[in-house]
Design an enzyme around this catalytic site. Structure first.
Site, PDB file in Angstrom:
ATOM      1  N   GLU A  65      22.915  65.454-108.382  1.00 50.87           N
ATOM      2  CA  GLU A  65      24.362  65.222-108.175  1.00 50.87           C
ATOM      3  C   GLU A  65      25.195  65.809-109.321  1.00 50.87           C
ATOM      4  OE1 GLU A  65      25.573  61.692-106.235  1.00 50.87           O
ATOM      5  OE2 GLU A  65      23.587  61.349-105.377  1.00 50.87           O
TER       6      GLU A  65
ATOM      7  N   GLU B 228      25.198  69.543-117.678  1.00 52.58           N
ATOM      8  CA  GLU B 228      26.055  70.699-118.006  1.00 52.58           C
ATOM      9  C   GLU B 228      27.231  70.767-117.023  1.00 52.58           C
ATOM     10  OE1 GLU B 228      22.688  70.821-117.782  1.00 52.58           O
ATOM     11  OE2 GLU B 228      22.251  71.055-119.907  1.00 52.58           O
TER      12      GLU B 228
ATOM     13  N   THR C 266      16.770  64.281-100.699  1.00 51.18           N
ATOM     14  CA  THR C 266      16.382  62.869-100.821  1.00 51.18           C
ATOM     15  C   THR C 266      16.446  62.232 -99.434  1.00 51.18           C
ATOM     16  OG1 THR C 266      17.289  62.808-103.049  1.00 51.18           O
ATOM     17  CG2 THR C 266      16.993  60.686-101.960  1.00 51.18           C
TER      18      THR C 266
ATOM     19  N   TRP D 203      15.125  70.029-101.885  1.00 51.41           N
ATOM     20  CA  TRP D 203      15.238  68.794-102.677  1.00 51.41           C
ATOM     21  C   TRP D 203      15.978  67.683-101.947  1.00 51.41           C
ATOM     22  CZ3 TRP D 203      12.214  70.373-106.324  1.00 51.41           C
ATOM     23  CH2 TRP D 203      12.406  71.599-106.981  1.00 51.41           C
TER      24      TRP D 203
ATOM     25  N   THR E  38      24.170  68.493-112.780  1.00 51.15           N
ATOM     26  CA  THR E  38      23.453  68.347-114.060  1.00 51.15           C
ATOM     27  C   THR E  38      24.434  67.912-115.158  1.00 51.15           C
ATOM     28  OG1 THR E  38      23.917  70.632-114.670  1.00 51.15           O
ATOM     29  CG2 THR E  38      21.869  70.244-113.434  1.00 51.15           C
TER      30      THR E  38
ATOM     31  N   GLY F  22      29.416  59.769-105.462  1.00 49.62           N
ATOM     32  CA  GLY F  22      27.981  59.702-105.712  1.00 49.62           C
ATOM     33  C   GLY F  22      27.671  59.588-107.192  1.00 49.62           C
ATOM     34  N   ARG F  23      28.497  60.232-107.999  1.00 51.02           N
ATOM     35  CA  ARG F  23      28.227  60.206-109.446  1.00 51.02           C
ATOM     36  C   ARG F  23      28.341  58.802-110.016  1.00 51.02           C
ATOM     37  NH1 ARG F  23      31.134  65.988-109.820  1.00 51.02           N
ATOM     38  NH2 ARG F  23      29.241  67.081-109.167  1.00 51.02           N
TER      39      ARG F  23
ATOM     40  N   GLN G 212      13.126  45.275-139.381  1.00 45.59           N
ATOM     41  CA  GLN G 212      14.475  45.825-139.245  1.00 45.59           C
ATOM     42  C   GLN G 212      14.470  47.173-138.486  1.00 45.59           C
ATOM     43  OE1 GLN G 212      16.883  47.064-142.724  1.00 45.59           O
ATOM     44  NE2 GLN G 212      18.266  45.419-142.104  1.00 45.59           N
TER      45      GLN G 212
ATOM     46  N   GLY H  82       1.257  52.047-128.105  1.00 39.00           N
ATOM     47  CA  GLY H  82       0.284  52.595-127.142  1.00 39.00           C
ATOM     48  C   GLY H  82       0.446  51.969-125.764  1.00 39.00           C
TER      49      GLY H  82
HETATM   50  C1  LIG Z   1      14.439  64.660-107.013  1.00 41.66           C
HETATM   51  C2  LIG Z   1      15.637  65.433-106.583  1.00 41.66           C
HETATM   52  C3  LIG Z   1      16.432  64.951-105.547  1.00 41.66           C
HETATM   53  C4  LIG Z   1      17.542  65.682-105.113  1.00 41.66           C
HETATM   54  N1  LIG Z   1      18.260  65.242-104.044  1.00 41.66           N
HETATM   55  C5  LIG Z   1      19.196  66.060-103.475  1.00 41.66           C
HETATM   56  C6  LIG Z   1      19.823  65.724-102.237  1.00 41.66           C
HETATM   57  O1  LIG Z   1      19.583  64.659-101.663  1.00 41.66           O
HETATM   58  N2  LIG Z   1      20.704  66.595-101.707  1.00 41.66           N
HETATM   59  C7  LIG Z   1      21.014  67.784-102.303  1.00 41.66           C
HETATM   60  O2  LIG Z   1      21.829  68.524-101.766  1.00 41.66           O
HETATM   61  N3  LIG Z   1      20.442  68.124-103.489  1.00 41.66           N
HETATM   62  C8  LIG Z   1      19.537  67.296-104.070  1.00 41.66           C
HETATM   63  N4  LIG Z   1      18.929  67.661-105.265  1.00 41.66           N
HETATM   64  C9  LIG Z   1      19.262  68.936-105.886  1.00 41.66           C
HETATM   65  C10 LIG Z   1      20.007  68.786-107.198  1.00 41.66           C
HETATM   66  O3  LIG Z   1      21.318  68.339-106.964  1.00 41.66           O
HETATM   67  C11 LIG Z   1      19.935  70.126-107.927  1.00 41.66           C
HETATM   68  O4  LIG Z   1      18.599  70.275-108.378  1.00 41.66           O
HETATM   69  C12 LIG Z   1      20.897  70.229-109.091  1.00 41.66           C
HETATM   70  O5  LIG Z   1      22.223  70.276-108.620  1.00 41.66           O
HETATM   71  C13 LIG Z   1      20.647  71.459-109.970  1.00 41.66           C
HETATM   72  O6  LIG Z   1      20.504  72.607-109.211  1.00 41.66           O
HETATM   73  P1  LIG Z   1      19.232  73.588-109.462  1.00 41.66           P
HETATM   74  O7  LIG Z   1      18.033  72.733-109.418  1.00 41.66           O
HETATM   75  O8  LIG Z   1      19.332  74.703-108.509  1.00 41.66           O
HETATM   76  O9  LIG Z   1      19.430  74.082-110.923  1.00 41.66           O
HETATM   77  P2  LIG Z   1      20.347  75.339-111.396  1.00 41.66           P
HETATM   78  O10 LIG Z   1      21.679  75.228-110.783  1.00 41.66           O
HETATM   79  O11 LIG Z   1      19.581  76.580-111.182  1.00 41.66           O
HETATM   80  O12 LIG Z   1      20.464  75.041-112.941  1.00 41.66           O
HETATM   81  C14 LIG Z   1      19.447  75.399-113.884  1.00 41.66           C
HETATM   82  C15 LIG Z   1      20.004  75.091-115.278  1.00 41.66           C
HETATM   83  O13 LIG Z   1      21.154  75.910-115.524  1.00 41.66           O
HETATM   84  C16 LIG Z   1      22.263  75.090-115.859  1.00 41.66           C
HETATM   85  N5  LIG Z   1      23.501  75.670-115.329  1.00 41.66           N
HETATM   86  C17 LIG Z   1      23.738  76.151-114.093  1.00 41.66           C
HETATM   87  N6  LIG Z   1      25.001  76.577-113.984  1.00 41.66           N
HETATM   88  C18 LIG Z   1      25.599  76.351-115.172  1.00 41.66           C
HETATM   89  C19 LIG Z   1      26.912  76.574-115.695  1.00 41.66           C
HETATM   90  N7  LIG Z   1      27.866  77.108-114.961  1.00 41.66           N
HETATM   91  N8  LIG Z   1      27.144  76.236-116.982  1.00 41.66           N
HETATM   92  C20 LIG Z   1      26.175  75.674-117.750  1.00 41.66           C
HETATM   93  N9  LIG Z   1      24.919  75.439-117.303  1.00 41.66           N
HETATM   94  C21 LIG Z   1      24.636  75.768-116.045  1.00 41.66           C
HETATM   95  C22 LIG Z   1      21.973  73.748-115.208  1.00 41.66           C
HETATM   96  O14 LIG Z   1      22.709  72.692-115.811  1.00 41.66           O
HETATM   97  C23 LIG Z   1      20.481  73.640-115.437  1.00 41.66           C
HETATM   98  O15 LIG Z   1      20.215  73.182-116.725  1.00 41.66           O
HETATM   99  C24 LIG Z   1      17.863  66.898-105.748  1.00 41.66           C
HETATM  100  C25 LIG Z   1      17.061  67.376-106.806  1.00 41.66           C
HETATM  101  C26 LIG Z   1      15.957  66.674-107.197  1.00 41.66           C
HETATM  102  C27 LIG Z   1      15.094  67.239-108.306  1.00 41.66           C
END
Ligand SMILES: Cc1cc2nc3c(=O)[nH]c(=O)nc-3n(C[C@H](O)[C@H](O)[C@H](O)COP(=O)(O)OP(=O)(O)OC[C@H]3O[C@@H](n4cnc5c(N)ncnc54)[C@H](O)[C@@H]3O)c2cc1C
Length: 379
Positions: A363, A367, A158, A156, A365, A242-243, A279, A340
């Site tokens: 950056e 969660e 960017t 993933w 999720t 970043g956030r 409204q 539409g």
């Molecule tokens: C378009 C795109 C661009 C991106 N760009 C970059 C980039 O430039 N560099 C880079 O390093 N990464 C990048 N990412 C990766 C992105 O940061 C990750 O997808 C994200 O951090 C989530 O990781 P995962 O996809 O493995 O999901 P997972 O970590 O597998 O999570 C799956 C679900 O479980 C939940 N979850 C996981 N752990 C917990 C917890 N402890 N408590 C509660 N809920 C939890 C998550 O919130 C989510 O809903 C990018 C992703 C996308 C889709």
């Protein structure tokens, strides 16, 4: 408290607003449709100094503050979130970390061209098995004396194919867990460094997302950022900034959709009057406006804390959590207000709705943001 922007901040916001309308808007639908990276537009953003906004002029940057960064991110994201994510990654995840933690030689070699926008960078933390749990790095960087031998896969990423400079987190000493991770600067074209196919995404389709594969890549020791084992701390520190960028991106997506909805509501007639006279529509717009303003204040507060050298960990997470959820709600309602017409590409709101979703995922999720915020609440 001071709720006014400086003259300089207002000028920068206006420049970003003009750029978004004149340079990003034409072609944005086509780029989304064909997953086309906005290469020309990014080059021009670099020339305007928007790719190294907060970097000191000494290293080729514009020396602006984080408030200006939020203003620019909002304006660009109102129109094209695929372009604004490049601005966010280059500024927050690449330039910031290099300026704060890089050696003088790394700054001269890598930061200066990145800050001037001559090249762009990528931040490579995520892996197939390491997303939210970024401590589970499987990419290895074996210490071979004067270089590291890097093997593994990043997911993933960017700017995956468009970047020239990549900051890659990799595990050197697994026995030390995340204290054994290093941050290494890698260059496109290094032997054994290959780029996977472009991801076919739901949103920010113009941005260039790829997996990266490393097979016995030799990375010189002088390309390690900070001390041995500093990589995880480096990644967490850069992600904090970043956030703010992604929060401002979400804010921009929301305010872009809201502005389109207001305009459309004033034009569209139903039952002998404009829908803005109903409204039900007025209340939707009122809720959107209120939530967007709250998101904007959270973004600006996090930026202000950063500018004043105060801790912004919790504020940045709150801004990202709230702004990304506002972006989702607002864009869904903007499509609804368009009826539409909102469901087809010409009216832009369906794209903004698809783009909004990623701000709740990358950056950290929503969660993960709640974990960061609750840690602060309970400490
Ligand atoms: C378009 C795109 C661009 C991106 N760009 C970059 C980039 O430039 N560099 C880079 O390093 N990464 C990048 N990412 C990766 C992105 O940061 C990750 O997808 C994200 O951090 C989530 O990781 P995962 O996809 O493995 O999901 P997972 O970590 O597998 O999570 C799956 C679900 O479980 C939940 N979850 C996981 N752990 C917990 C917890 N402890 N408590 C509660 N809920 C939890 C998550 O919130 C989510 O809903 C990018 C992703 C996308 C889709």
């Amino acid at each position: 408290m001071q709720f006014e922007f400086t003259e300089e901040q207002l000028m920068i916001r206006q420049a970003a607003r003009d750029f978004a309308q004149t340079e990003l808007k034409p072609g944005v639908i086509e780029r989304d449709e064909h997953q086309k990276f906005p290469a020309e537009q990014i080059k021009k953003l670099g020339e305007l100094g928007f790719l190294g906004m907060m970097v000191s002029p000494q290293y080729g940057g514009s020396g602006m503050d984080a408030i200006s960064y939020v203003l620019v991110m909002e304006e660009l994201s109102k129109v094209d979130a695929s372009a604004s994510v490049v601005v966010s990654v280059n500024n927050s995840l690449v330039c910031y970390g290099l300026e704060k933690y890089g050696s003088e030689a790394q700054k001269q070699k890598y930061l200066v061209p990145l800050a001037k926008g001559e090249v762009i960078g990528a931040f490579c933390l995520s892996e197939p098995e390491a997303g939210s749990d970024a401590t589970s790095q499987r990419t290895t960087a074996i210490d071979m004396g004067d270089y590291y031998l890097v093997n593994g896969t990043k997911n993933w990423i960017t700017n995956g194919n468009s970047a020239s400079t990549y900051i890659v987190m990799a595990q050197t000493d697994a026995s030390k867990k995340h204290h054994g991770i290093n941050a290494l600067i890698m260059e496109k074209g290094m032997e054994g460094f290959t780029i996977g196919p472009k991801e076919n995404k739901m949103g920010i389709r113009g941005s260039d997302t790829h997996s990266l594969m490393f097979t016995d890549v030799k990375v010189p020791k002088e390309n390690r950022i900070g001390d041995e084992g500093f990589g995880f701390k480096f990644a967490m520190s850069t992600l904090e900034g970043g956030r703010i960028g992604i929060a401002a991106q979400a804010l921009g997506i929301a305010s872009g959709a809201y502005e389109l909805a207001v305009q459309y509501a004033k034009e569209r007639k139903a039952f002998g009057k404009t829908i803005a006279d109903l409204q039900a529509i007025q209340f939707k717009l009122a809720d959107m406006a209120t939530e967007i303003e709250a998101a904007r204040l959270l973004c600006l507060k996090a930026a202000w804390l950063k500018d004043h050298g105060k801790s912004y960990t919790q504020a940045g997470s709150m801004a990202k959590l709230f702004a990304s959820e506002v972006a989702m709600r607002t864009t869904v309602e903007a499509v609804q207000i368009h009826g539409g017409y909102g469901f087809v590409k010409e009216y832009h709101v369906e794209r903004l709705m698809r783009d909004a979703k990623i701000t709740q995922i990358y950056e950290g999720t929503s969660e993960i943001q709640r974990i960061v915020i609750s840690r602060g609440v309970l400490k």
